[in-house]
Every structure is written in structure tokens, then in C-alpha cells.
Write a protein that holds these residues in place. Structure first.
Motif, mmCIF file in Angstrom:
data_model
loop_
_atom_site.group_PDB
_atom_site.id
_atom_site.type_symbol
_atom_site.label_atom_id
_atom_site.label_comp_id
_atom_site.label_asym_id
_atom_site.label_seq_id
_atom_site.Cartn_x
_atom_site.Cartn_y
_atom_site.Cartn_z
ATOM 1 N N VAL A 75 -29.271 -2.451 29.591
ATOM 2 C CA VAL A 75 -28.830 -3.625 29.125
ATOM 3 C C VAL A 75 -27.925 -4.007 30.045
ATOM 4 O O VAL A 75 -27.038 -3.608 30.320
ATOM 5 C CB VAL A 75 -28.533 -3.733 27.844
ATOM 6 N N VAL A 76 -27.992 -5.351 30.534
ATOM 7 C CA VAL A 76 -26.906 -5.865 31.539
ATOM 8 C C VAL A 76 -26.586 -7.379 30.777
ATOM 9 O O VAL A 76 -27.287 -7.903 30.300
ATOM 10 C CB VAL A 76 -27.389 -6.000 32.938
ATOM 11 N N LEU A 77 -25.524 -7.588 31.231
ATOM 12 C CA LEU A 77 -24.849 -9.160 31.276
ATOM 13 C C LEU A 77 -25.033 -9.688 32.289
ATOM 14 O O LEU A 77 -24.162 -9.360 33.318
ATOM 15 C CB LEU A 77 -23.661 -9.153 30.559
ATOM 16 N N ARG A 78 -25.572 -10.916 32.615
ATOM 17 C CA ARG A 78 -25.546 -11.777 34.097
ATOM 18 C C ARG A 78 -25.025 -13.051 33.379
ATOM 19 O O ARG A 78 -25.642 -13.680 32.528
ATOM 20 C CB ARG A 78 -26.987 -12.052 34.293
ATOM 21 N N LEU A 79 -23.952 -13.251 34.078
ATOM 22 C CA LEU A 79 -23.457 -14.620 33.972
ATOM 23 C C LEU A 79 -23.690 -15.458 34.896
ATOM 24 O O LEU A 79 -23.751 -15.171 36.063
ATOM 25 C CB LEU A 79 -21.813 -14.504 33.847
ATOM 26 N N ALA A 80 -23.720 -16.832 34.605
ATOM 27 C CA ALA A 80 -23.992 -17.874 35.634
ATOM 28 C C ALA A 80 -23.200 -19.087 35.441
ATOM 29 O O ALA A 80 -22.544 -19.206 34.694
ATOM 30 C CB ALA A 80 -25.577 -18.166 35.265
ATOM 31 N N MET A 81 -22.986 -19.649 36.622
ATOM 32 C CA MET A 81 -21.942 -20.832 36.448
ATOM 33 C C MET A 81 -22.581 -21.837 35.777
ATOM 34 O O MET A 81 -23.885 -22.299 35.685
ATOM 35 C CB MET A 81 -21.757 -21.187 38.096
ATOM 36 N N GLN A 82 -21.965 -22.513 34.728
ATOM 37 C CA GLN A 82 -22.315 -23.722 33.895
ATOM 38 C C GLN A 82 -23.050 -23.217 32.755
ATOM 39 O O GLN A 82 -23.378 -23.961 31.982
ATOM 40 C CB GLN A 82 -22.994 -24.735 34.644
ATOM 41 N N GLU A 83 -23.308 -21.627 32.620
ATOM 42 C CA GLU A 83 -23.694 -21.275 31.407
ATOM 43 C C GLU A 83 -22.726 -21.295 30.178
ATOM 44 O O GLU A 83 -21.654 -21.141 30.458
ATOM 45 C CB GLU A 83 -24.096 -19.782 31.606
ATOM 46 N N VAL A 84 -23.482 -21.659 28.915
ATOM 47 C CA VAL A 84 -22.484 -21.801 27.797
ATOM 48 C C VAL A 84 -22.752 -20.366 26.955
ATOM 49 O O VAL A 84 -23.954 -19.894 26.905
ATOM 50 C CB VAL A 84 -23.252 -22.805 26.913
ATOM 51 N N ILE A 85 -21.492 -20.062 26.693
ATOM 52 C CA ILE A 85 -21.447 -18.696 26.178
ATOM 53 C C ILE A 85 -20.837 -18.577 24.974
ATOM 54 O O ILE A 85 -20.107 -19.693 24.569
ATOM 55 C CB ILE A 85 -20.709 -17.410 27.112
ATOM 56 N N GLU A 86 -20.868 -17.691 24.068
ATOM 57 C CA GLU A 86 -20.006 -17.391 22.864
ATOM 58 C C GLU A 86 -19.367 -16.275 23.009
ATOM 59 O O GLU A 86 -19.803 -15.351 23.486
ATOM 60 C CB GLU A 86 -20.754 -17.646 21.478
ATOM 61 N N GLY A 87 -18.063 -16.223 22.667
ATOM 62 C CA GLY A 87 -17.143 -15.047 22.614
ATOM 63 C C GLY A 87 -16.053 -15.164 21.454
ATOM 64 O O GLY A 87 -16.117 -16.136 20.908
ATOM 65 N N GLU A 88 -15.411 -14.021 21.278
ATOM 66 C CA GLU A 88 -14.340 -13.932 20.437
ATOM 67 C C GLU A 88 -12.902 -13.910 20.899
ATOM 68 O O GLU A 88 -12.840 -13.277 22.016
ATOM 69 C CB GLU A 88 -14.460 -12.714 19.611
ATOM 70 N N VAL A 89 -11.938 -14.746 20.893
ATOM 71 C CA VAL A 89 -10.716 -14.812 21.387
ATOM 72 C C VAL A 89 -9.913 -13.661 20.978
ATOM 73 O O VAL A 89 -9.817 -13.025 19.698
ATOM 74 C CB VAL A 89 -9.842 -16.081 20.547
ATOM 75 N N VAL A 90 -9.665 -12.864 21.897
ATOM 76 C CA VAL A 90 -8.665 -11.433 21.630
ATOM 77 C C VAL A 90 -7.521 -11.735 21.896
ATOM 78 O O VAL A 90 -6.450 -10.709 21.501
ATOM 79 C CB VAL A 90 -9.518 -10.465 22.459
ATOM 80 N N GLU A 91 -6.934 -12.600 22.499
ATOM 81 C CA GLU A 91 -5.370 -12.803 22.862
ATOM 82 C C GLU A 91 -5.197 -14.152 23.163
ATOM 83 O O GLU A 91 -5.940 -14.900 23.813
ATOM 84 C CB GLU A 91 -5.018 -11.982 23.836
#
Length: 192
Positions: A75-91
């Protein structure tokens, strides 16, 4: 985006582990070698999940280990320019928020949060938009767009991902819910 991919590689089984279950040893070695690493063509390795096939082993004189050709799933994460992602604020800091994307954190600079001036409430670890009073705090889920991407294969900890929320349809979960309740896109507290 996360992907499950099938790969082939050569795996070194150390001499001290040759008496153990081969499939388990190969899985352990692949997990140790790959998980958390970055390959610019493949992505960020999250997990090696399954061994499909183990080929014949090769012995290299003077090594003592056996090298096996292996076919496996990862399982891999591939990020791309202009991709919309969701994440959690950790700091949160005076200059922005760090957002966890799973195996890597991204930076959401204050200049990329809103058109509003952003105040930092250090006591509550919260970024506050001055006019709209919208907030970003640790634990918030955010939807953002990738605007800069620099992945380091040599040192994954030196990788940098930059985000923006200065477009319609982006923001914290609370912001997005507020926008829906107001009957459309609301950017920085002003109804469009």
C-alpha cells in the motif's frame, strides 16, 4: 491517493533466519526495508501486505545470505500537485498548521488558509481568521489542495508538502458544513 500495488523485488534473507518460515521472514524483511521509505516513481510505502510468490534463491559467495526474487502487494501513498486531500491538524504555530496525511505531514502556511488576516492564539493552539472568526485547531480535519511537493528518497523526514485552503470547497470540516448550511460556497465568511 492511496494505492494497493503489486511489485517485484529481490530480498536478502540473513543466514541466521534461514531456518524460519520463509514467507514470514521475507515479509518481515520487506516491511523493515520498505515501510516508511519513499520512491518517487512508486510513492510513499505505507505497508507491505502480502507475499504472492517467492522464486528460487541465489547465493552470493562470501555473503552467507540467500537472495530471493519476490512478488508482493504494498500500500503506497502517491501525492500529486493540485490533488485535493484530507488530513488531521496535528500542530499549530504562529506561521501555520501541520496536517498529517498518514505517513507524512504537510504544511498549511497562514498565507494559504484564508484571505483574512490570521491571528495565533498560543494558549489554545488555535489559528483564528480575524474577520470571519473561523478557527483551525489541533484535531480538526481539513480538506486542502497540494500546492508544493518535494519528496526526498534519501531522507523521507526532509520531504516537504505544501497545502492551500484558499479556494471554494476547501477548509475544515466545520467550515464546509457552515458553507452548506448557508446555501452555497462561503469563502472567508462572505456569501457568494
Amino acid at each position: 491517493m492511496y494505492y494497493k500495488i503489486k511489485l517485484q523485488d529481490k530480498v536478502r534473507v540473513p543466514p541466521g533466519r534461514l531456518g524460519e518460515d520463509l514467507k514470514s521472514v521475507v515479509l518481515d524483511e520487506l516491511q523493515r526495508q520498505l515501510e516508511g521509505s519513499i520512491d518517487k516513481e512508486i510513492g510513499i510505502f505505507i505497508a507491505v501486505t502480502e507475499i504472492h510468490e517467492i522464486g528460487e534463491g541465489d547465493i552470493i559467495p562470501g555473503d552467507g545470505a540467500v537472495y530471493y526474487y519476490v512478488e508482493f502487494d504494498a500500500v503506497v501513498l502517491r501525492l500529486a500537485m493540485q490533488e485535493v486531500i484530507e488530513g488531521e491538524v496535528v500542530e499549530t504555530t504562529s506561521f501555520g498548521a501541520f496536517v498529517s496525511l498518514g505517513p507524512i505531514d504537510a504544511m498549511l502556511h497562514v498565507s494559504q488558509i484564508s484571505d483574512d488576516f490570521i491571528n495565533y492564539d498560543e494558549k489554545n493552539n488555535t489559528l483564528i481568521c480575524q474577520e470571519s472568526k473561523r478557527k483551525i485547531s489541533v484535531g480538526d480535519t481539513v480538506r486542502a489542495r497540494v500546492v508544493s511537493l518535494s519528496l526526498s528518497e534519501r531522507d523521507p523526514h526532509e520531504s516537504k508538502v505544501g497545502l492551500t485552503m484558499r479556494q471554494a470547497g476547501l477548509g475544515t470540516g466545520t467550515w464546509l458544513e457552515e458553507d452548506l448550511l448557508h446555501g452555497g460556497d462561503v469563502a472567508d465568511g462572505v456569501k457568494n
